[in-house]
Design an enzyme around this catalytic site. Structure first.
Site, PDB file in Angstrom:
ATOM      1  N   GLY A 192     -11.464   2.887   1.705  1.00  0.00           N
ATOM      2  CA  GLY A 192     -12.915   2.689   1.820  1.00  0.00           C
ATOM      3  C   GLY A 192     -13.466   2.794   3.231  1.00  0.00           C
ATOM      4  O   GLY A 192     -14.388   3.561   3.493  1.00  0.00           O
TER       5      GLY A 192
ATOM      6  N   GLU B 234      -4.703   6.171  -5.543  1.00  0.00           N
ATOM      7  CA  GLU B 234      -3.478   5.513  -6.006  1.00  0.00           C
ATOM      8  C   GLU B 234      -3.249   5.765  -7.491  1.00  0.00           C
ATOM      9  O   GLU B 234      -2.115   5.940  -7.927  1.00  0.00           O
ATOM     10  CB  GLU B 234      -3.558   4.010  -5.710  1.00  0.00           C
TER      11      GLU B 234
ATOM     12  N   HIS C  69       0.836  -1.216   0.000  1.00  0.00           N
ATOM     13  CA  HIS C  69       0.000   0.000   0.000  1.00  0.00           C
ATOM     14  C   HIS C  69       0.868   1.264   0.000  1.00  0.00           C
ATOM     15  O   HIS C  69       0.424   2.327   0.421  1.00  0.00           O
ATOM     16  CB  HIS C  69      -0.913   0.078   1.251  1.00  0.00           C
TER      17      HIS C  69
END
Ligand code: ADP
Length: 397
Positions: free
Chosen positions: A331, A385, A183
């Protein structure tokens, strides 16, 4: 300058088309279930302020067929954004694993592809698919510059004391067993935004990415210094379907008994655990509803989910020797008011004080949800991203 961003998963392909330096994509899309009988395609364009959504189902045999489909949609005479492939200046590819070799976005050459191929050992489900997409994109957009942006790159600044495991040296030297972290594109993006918001480049920030996968990263002056995912994406926080931290003895015991094979254990830890393991669903909205309807397992897993995050905040505040801000993103982090409240409650010792009213306001932009004062800033920062990949690609041009 047109930049296409490609994010290839094992059976999916997400893409966004940017006309840089504008930050809003003119087109976003996803192809799911590649290889299955009926792949699902959703293609959304924003042309002259008018949004058009195209949805269809058809057989898409592999990523090459999928990317050609994307190309046809992008150059559609009626709704397309380009007339020919030469109008794409660069393609930015998300590549999951850059090992300890890649610490920043890199222009793709034959040598770089070879290196990504070598690293497939570390990410067998992901790197080969990225390579396939890179090769298709090279053939499809022969004039475009191809750039790889690695999920692991941001974490290459983690010091050895944090990235090594206390296992025999040869497992590090030969087998490359160490913390890589994931991530990274998201943690990098949101901490940059947070530093701009704070007006400080030397801030100590804890970035909490809560999506389907979850990870938490300690960032000092823009540099990752520790992160919760490790050699793979299983460690750390409780996730949608993954367990997060677990004593390895549990796995050894299950294997010793011969009750489960390694493949079955991998399936349990990666796909059947986390929120799903307790409730049957990996979707936070379902779990929240179950909790509200009185489900005890839903309530317990949500408490555990928040508790695990709190533990890491404590650990990383120690690592950073203080704390200026914590950032919630992805999210769940961006949308689930109750998780943010649970994480930030009972954290007075660390000077973390949530403003409940600010926390309850829903908005799609960066916002501060801490009480006014000199405490730690609590921020909600939307991650992006694809935009980050487009920006890193542009920087390389
Ligand atoms: P990924 O990119 O890892 O697939 P996302 O960042 O899209 O994940 O996050 C997916 C998670 O976000 C899911 O668990 C989903 O339930 C949760 N989520 C999305 N919208 C909301 C919402 N409004 N409230 C709570 N959770 C949400």
């Amino acid at each position: 300058m047109n930049i296409l961003v490609i994010n290839a998963g094992s059976s999916s392909l997400k893409y966004q088309f940017f006309r840089m330096p504008s930050e809003a994509p003119l087109c976003t899309g996803i192809i799911e279930k590649i290889g299955a009988k009926n792949a699902f395609i959703k293609h959304k364009t924003l042309n002259g302020g008018i949004e058009k959504v195209l949805e269809s189902e058809e057989h898409i045999a592999d990523h090459a067929v999928g990317l050609n489909k994307v190309l046809r949609l992008l150059s559609d005479p009626a709704d397309g954004l380009i007339q020919n492939t030469d109008e794409i200046a660069a393609v930015g590819h998300r590549v999951v694993h850059g090992g300890d070799y890649f610490s920043k976005a890199t222009r793709i050459t034959a040598d770089i592809k070879e290196k990504i191929r070598e690293l497939s050992d570390l990410a067998p489900l992901h790197n080969p698919v990225s390579l396939e997409c890179i090769e298709v994109a090279e053939a499809t957009f022969p004039k475009a510059v191809q750039v790889a942006v690695f999920d692991t790159a941001f974490h290459q600044t983690i010091p050895e004391v944090a990235y090594r495991y206390a296992i025999p040296e040869k497992l590090y030297e030969k087998d490359k067993m160490r913390v890589y972290g994931f991530h990274g594109t998201s943690h990098g993006h949101v901490t940059q935004k947070a530093m701009q918001w704070l007006g400080r480049q030397d801030a100590r920030i804890i970035s909490i990415h809560l999506g389907n996968g979850c990870s938490i990263t300690a960032v000092d002056s823009g540099r990752s210094v520790d992160t919760s995912m490790g050699f793979g994406p299983l460690s750390g926080l409780i996730m949608g379907t993954r367990s997060g931290d677990i004593d390895p003895s549990v796995l050894l015991h299950l294997m010793d008994n011969g009750t489960y094979t390694p493949d079955e254990i991998s399936d349990i830890l990666n796909k059947q655990s986390g929120l799903r393991g307790f409730t049957g669903s990996n979707d936070m909205r379902d779990v929240r509803r179950m909790q509200q309807e009185g489900s005890r397992p839903a309530s317990l897993i949500l408490d555990m989910y928040a508790y695990r995050i709190k533990k890491y905040i404590g650990a990383y505040a120690a690592v950073l020797n203080g704390l200026d801000a914590i950032v919630f993103t992805a999210g769940v982090g961006e949308n689930d008011v109750a998780i943010r409240e649970a994480v930030c409650t009972g954290m007075d010792y660390l000077n973390i004080h949530l403003d409940k009213e600010k926390n309850s306001i829903r908005a799609g932009n960066i916002r501060e949800i801490s009480r006014v004062g000199d405490g730690v800033k609590i921020l909600v920062v939307p991650t992006n991203e694809e935009l980050e990949i487009a920006q890193q690609t542009l920087e390389l041009l």
